[in-house]
Design an enzyme around this catalytic site. Structure first.
Site, PDB file in Angstrom:
ATOM      1  N   GLU A 364      43.939  24.837  60.693  1.00  0.00           N
ATOM      2  CA  GLU A 364      43.824  25.069  59.240  1.00  0.00           C
ATOM      3  C   GLU A 364      42.492  24.546  58.684  1.00  0.00           C
ATOM      4  OE1 GLU A 364      47.273  25.245  56.853  1.00  0.00           O
ATOM      5  OE2 GLU A 364      48.600  25.395  58.585  1.00  0.00           O
TER       6      GLU A 364
HETATM    7  N1  CAA Z   1      39.575  29.663  47.047  1.00  0.00           N
HETATM    8  C1  CAA Z   1      39.243  30.867  46.517  1.00  0.00           C
HETATM    9  N2  CAA Z   1      38.100  31.514  46.863  1.00  0.00           N
HETATM   10  C2  CAA Z   1      37.289  30.919  47.761  1.00  0.00           C
HETATM   11  C3  CAA Z   1      37.588  29.662  48.336  1.00  0.00           C
HETATM   12  C4  CAA Z   1      38.779  29.029  47.937  1.00  0.00           C
HETATM   13  N3  CAA Z   1      39.134  27.845  48.444  1.00  0.00           N
HETATM   14  N4  CAA Z   1      36.613  29.331  49.215  1.00  0.00           N
HETATM   15  C5  CAA Z   1      35.714  30.329  49.174  1.00  0.00           C
HETATM   16  N5  CAA Z   1      36.127  31.287  48.295  1.00  0.00           N
HETATM   17  C6  CAA Z   1      35.421  32.523  47.911  1.00  0.00           C
HETATM   18  C7  CAA Z   1      33.999  32.172  47.449  1.00  0.00           C
HETATM   19  O1  CAA Z   1      34.009  31.860  46.070  1.00  0.00           O
HETATM   20  C8  CAA Z   1      33.247  33.449  47.742  1.00  0.00           C
HETATM   21  O2  CAA Z   1      33.461  34.371  46.711  1.00  0.00           O
HETATM   22  P1  CAA Z   1      32.264  35.291  46.146  1.00  0.00           P
HETATM   23  O3  CAA Z   1      31.833  36.124  47.304  1.00  0.00           O
HETATM   24  O4  CAA Z   1      32.853  36.071  45.030  1.00  0.00           O
HETATM   25  O5  CAA Z   1      31.185  34.345  45.724  1.00  0.00           O
HETATM   26  C9  CAA Z   1      33.921  33.961  49.008  1.00  0.00           C
HETATM   27  O6  CAA Z   1      35.224  33.334  49.071  1.00  0.00           O
HETATM   28  C10 CAA Z   1      33.156  33.646  50.282  1.00  0.00           C
HETATM   29  O7  CAA Z   1      32.984  32.230  50.299  1.00  0.00           O
HETATM   30  P2  CAA Z   1      31.976  31.507  51.286  1.00  0.00           P
HETATM   31  O8  CAA Z   1      30.630  32.176  51.194  1.00  0.00           O
HETATM   32  O9  CAA Z   1      32.030  30.038  51.033  1.00  0.00           O
HETATM   33  O10 CAA Z   1      32.604  31.878  52.706  1.00  0.00           O
HETATM   34  P3  CAA Z   1      32.129  31.517  54.155  1.00  0.00           P
HETATM   35  O11 CAA Z   1      32.168  32.756  54.970  1.00  0.00           O
HETATM   36  O12 CAA Z   1      30.862  30.737  54.119  1.00  0.00           O
HETATM   37  O13 CAA Z   1      33.333  30.592  54.723  1.00  0.00           O
HETATM   38  C11 CAA Z   1      34.565  28.558  55.043  1.00  0.00           C
HETATM   39  C12 CAA Z   1      33.716  29.429  54.098  1.00  0.00           C
HETATM   40  C13 CAA Z   1      35.042  27.388  54.179  1.00  0.00           C
HETATM   41  C14 CAA Z   1      33.770  28.022  56.205  1.00  0.00           C
HETATM   42  C15 CAA Z   1      35.778  29.390  55.554  1.00  0.00           C
HETATM   43  O14 CAA Z   1      35.365  30.380  56.470  1.00  0.00           O
HETATM   44  C16 CAA Z   1      36.848  28.533  56.193  1.00  0.00           C
HETATM   45  O15 CAA Z   1      37.671  27.929  55.501  1.00  0.00           O
HETATM   46  N6  CAA Z   1      36.880  28.462  57.567  1.00  0.00           N
HETATM   47  C17 CAA Z   1      37.958  27.804  58.277  1.00  0.00           C
HETATM   48  C18 CAA Z   1      39.027  28.797  58.624  1.00  0.00           C
HETATM   49  C19 CAA Z   1      40.381  28.163  58.749  1.00  0.00           C
HETATM   50  O16 CAA Z   1      40.730  27.222  58.067  1.00  0.00           O
HETATM   51  N7  CAA Z   1      41.181  28.718  59.624  1.00  0.00           N
HETATM   52  C20 CAA Z   1      42.508  28.275  59.794  1.00  0.00           C
HETATM   53  C21 CAA Z   1      43.311  29.308  60.470  1.00  0.00           C
HETATM   54  S1  CAA Z   1      45.005  29.226  60.127  1.00  0.00           S
HETATM   55  C22 CAA Z   1      45.692  28.086  61.160  1.00  0.00           C
HETATM   56  O17 CAA Z   1      45.055  27.263  61.740  1.00  0.00           O
HETATM   57  C23 CAA Z   1      47.170  28.168  61.154  1.00  0.00           C
HETATM   58  C24 CAA Z   1      47.885  27.445  62.217  1.00  0.00           C
HETATM   59  O18 CAA Z   1      48.078  27.939  63.282  1.00  0.00           O
HETATM   60  C25 CAA Z   1      48.517  26.157  61.910  1.00  0.00           C
END
Ligand code: CAA
Length: 380
Positions: A364
């Protein structure tokens, strides 16, 4: 912010604690060894309605507080972290995707009501072999065909995947747009072309089932689209903010579970003619760990309360996730050390807890990703 638990919250906490001790503790070691999920117990707990806590009554939930749900995850994870994450993914990630979506109420109800009583189980399909920390690097594609969509691609590391009746699949309707071309669908078990792939053989959380999910020309009705093209990535991110509070609760539960086993052990285990808790060096170690646990708890309850009160919670969730899971790793590692040779043996549970704790720092959003989220807000 008031952290005195309400009577309702204390009752939920007690219900989950009693259930964990009665229904999960017996057999937890065997399930870990055999990688077996306690499906019967999962359904039994569902009958109490506890899975419906964070959902509104309109969709079949109890309309309870997010903190109550978090307290339940924490209590269950003290005893069985695999059960804790299965519950958390079912609720925060599968259920959260639907609750946070702009899907019509009837669709929300259709796909949530059976979850609230544990009749059905949900899973969350975001991660792919090319899209881990970079969740935007998706390759799964959905193409419109009349009043349905045809989905092709593969997901990996799906918690609950082999059991799930419903999976939220995040995918691209317009690959050229990247994250801005992402949508999300609920795909039902048994839909032709939708199959469970490799079931993972893991270091920890061994009785939570995790697998690949394959989609080959899977036809899904357009009404199952819970995030319109372009809305999928934001839905995933918002949903993960809630999921991270769930993982934080799992981490804190593991830490508290291991701490309690260690505390009791130290009062009974005698060396050099006295219980080892009388060795100040060891007692001070426990004082430090207890302080870290309580600091982590404050961050967790704050994040859950922010979510519940409609305040921004992206950063509080990231801080709680990073802190609680780091504390889980530290406490369980120290617990193994404090129990000495016994700690390394399966009979005392702490070695399992140490293995379980490790993944909480990874899934996550790795704790490095949490730092990205926190620092991103600092320097906007
Ligand atoms: N809430 C709402 N919108 C959001 C947001 C949030 N928390 N975070 C980003 N956004 C929006 C941004 O505002 C942006 O919008 P605009 O294009 O309109 O400006 C858009 O999303 C893109 O944002 P970023 O440019 O920041 O995106 P990024 O590609 O750079 O990625 C990141 C950001 C934080 C690294 C993201 O990719 C991330 O969270 N990565 C980790 C993935 C993850 O947590 N995976 C877990 C898998 S599930 C799992 O593990 C389940 C399990 O088995 C237990």
């Amino acid at each position: 912010m008031n952290f005195t638990l309400t009577q309702d919250q204390q009752q939920i906490q007690q219900l989950a604690r009693t259930f964990a001790e009665k229904e999960l503790l017996p057999g937890v070691r065997e399930r870990d060894e055999k990688s077996e999920f306690p499906l019967e117990a999962f359904r039994k707990l569902g009958k109490t309605g506890i899975y419906g806590l964070p959902y509104s009554t309109e969709v079949g939930g109890l309309g309870g507080s997010y903190l109550s749900y978090i307290l339940a995850v924490e209590e269950l994870s003290k005893v069985d972290a695999s059960f804790g994450i299965a519950f958390s993914v079912d609720t925060s990630l599968y259920g959260g995707s639907i609750m946070n979506s702009s899907a019509p109420e009837a669709i929300k109800k259709k796909f949530l009501a059976p979850i609230t009583y544990g009749e059905k189980i949900g899973s969350f399909g975001l991660t792919e072999h090319t899209a881990g920390s970079d969740a935007g690097g998706q390759r799964t594609v959905a193409v419109k065909d009349g009043d349905s969509y045809i989905i092709n691609g593969s997901k990996c590391f799906n918690t609950n995947g082999p059991l799930a009746d419903y999976t939220v699949i995040y995918c691209l309707t317009d690959p050229a747009l990247g994250t801005k071309g992402m949508a999300a669908f609920v795909v039902e078990k048994g839909t032709p072309g939708f199959t469970v792939g490799k079931v993972e053989n893991k270091m920890g959380i061994r009785s939570a089932l995790v697998s690949d999910m394959h989609l080959e020309n899977v036809r899904v009705p357009a009404e199952n689209m819970i995030a319109q093209p372009g809305e999928g990535f934001k839905l995933a991110m918002k949903t993960l903010d809630g999921g991270r509070i769930g993982v934080a609760a799992q981490g804190l539960g593991i830490a508290k579970g291991a701490f309690e086993i260690t505390r009791k052990y130290m009062m009974e285990r005698e060396q050099f003619g006295k219980p080892i808790c009388k060795q100040q060096y060891l007692a001070f170690k426990m004082a430090e760990l207890q302080t870290k646990i309580q600091a982590a708890e404050l961050l967790l309850y704050k994040a859950a309360t922010c979510k519940e009160e409609g305040q921004p919670y992206t950063v509080p969730a990231a801080m709680a996730k990073m802190t609680c899971t780091n504390v889980a790793m530290e406490v369980t590692t120290e617990a193994v050390q404090l129990l000495g040779g016994n700690g390394y043996m399966k009979d005392y549970h702490v070695e399992r807890m140490m293995r379980d704790a490790k993944i909480t720092q990874i899934y996550e959003g790795t704790n490095e990703i949490q730092k990205l989220v926190i620092s991103g807000q600092l320097f906007r």
